[in-house]
Design a protein around this motif. Sequence first.
Motif, short mmCIF file in Angstrom:
data_model
loop_
_atom_site.label_atom_id
_atom_site.label_comp_id
_atom_site.label_asym_id
_atom_site.label_seq_id
_atom_site.Cartn_x
_atom_site.Cartn_y
_atom_site.Cartn_z
N LEU A 167 50.45 26.50 46.26
CA LEU A 167 49.77 27.59 46.95
C LEU A 167 50.64 28.83 47.14
O LEU A 167 50.12 29.89 47.48
CB LEU A 167 49.26 27.11 48.31
N ARG A 231 42.32 23.47 53.89
CA ARG A 231 41.33 24.08 52.99
C ARG A 231 40.79 25.41 53.55
O ARG A 231 40.11 26.14 52.83
CB ARG A 231 40.17 23.11 52.73
N TYR A 236 44.63 28.79 49.84
CA TYR A 236 43.84 27.77 49.14
C TYR A 236 42.58 28.38 48.55
O TYR A 236 42.19 28.07 47.42
CB TYR A 236 43.47 26.62 50.08
N TRP A 239 43.62 30.13 45.51
CA TRP A 239 43.97 29.15 44.47
C TRP A 239 42.70 28.62 43.80
O TRP A 239 42.65 28.48 42.57
CB TRP A 239 44.76 28.00 45.09
N LEU A 258 45.25 20.08 46.85
CA LEU A 258 45.38 19.41 48.14
C LEU A 258 45.18 17.91 48.03
O LEU A 258 45.75 17.14 48.81
CB LEU A 258 44.41 20.02 49.16
#
Length: 292
Positions: A167, A231, A236, A239, A258
Amino acid sequence: MATFSKSTFSHASYAAIRPSYPPSLYNHILSFHHGSCNLLVDLGTGPGIVPRALSPSFTRLIGTDPSSGMISQAQSVTPSAQYPNITYEVASAEHLPFVEDRTVDMVLAGQSAHWFDYPRLWKEMQRIVRPGGTVAFWGYKDPVFVDFPKASKIMFHFGYDDRDDRLGPFWQQPGRSIVQDQLRKVQPPETEWEQVTRIEYEPGTNGQRSGEGTPFLEKRMKLGEVIEYVRTWSSYHAWREAHPEQRPVKDGGTGDVLDRMYKEMKEAEKWENENMEVDIEWGTALVMARKA
């Protein structure tokens, strides 16, 4: 565009999983504050946590956020019958045309101060805050598993490694660096603000409250809840936009960044399943100042 302003961001998930703030934090701020409590403005209000918590302490409260999605979420969970003194406005922290000069008793910003354009912000704060009024900004870093140092180390590597399958490259900067540095770049101008006070906490990994400073943010969570919290990170979300082909296992995919992070943590700490409860603490910083 900031991640939280995008239509693809789940504002409801953010509101549901993000940590709330304890009474001790608000008590520190209220104890610092002097004078009237007629009007409070909360910058970057998100789902409106702060105005609801301080509703009994102020005559009127305004939550602002540049994200219309966040404002809609805040309004949906702030019933007017229960909170008649709270209103929300879509607005940036640096431009609040609906607020009159020198009328605000307190300006707060919880986990949003790292987004501000400070030359413009301090000019606006100088305009709207009454003499002797308070500004208080705080933020929190990454969750720390206080009983599981290996897991904490793995989370940090996945969160900040510069590799494309981590990340790190997807944080919006310099905002994230400001949070990681515990808001030390937030410097109220000395000619306009006085009695600047900073309160910090850095978690340890030898059990609860084994860190240094004054702890404000801690929570007992299931492991699955911790992953869902991650999340909600802006990194994230960015990403996922860059890797749409990698879907989480929970959504029927083969796994994403994750899922890989949790697998490594589970193996390193010999965790049993996602329902296991763990103690989490966040590194925090609170910056308060009084208008001269």
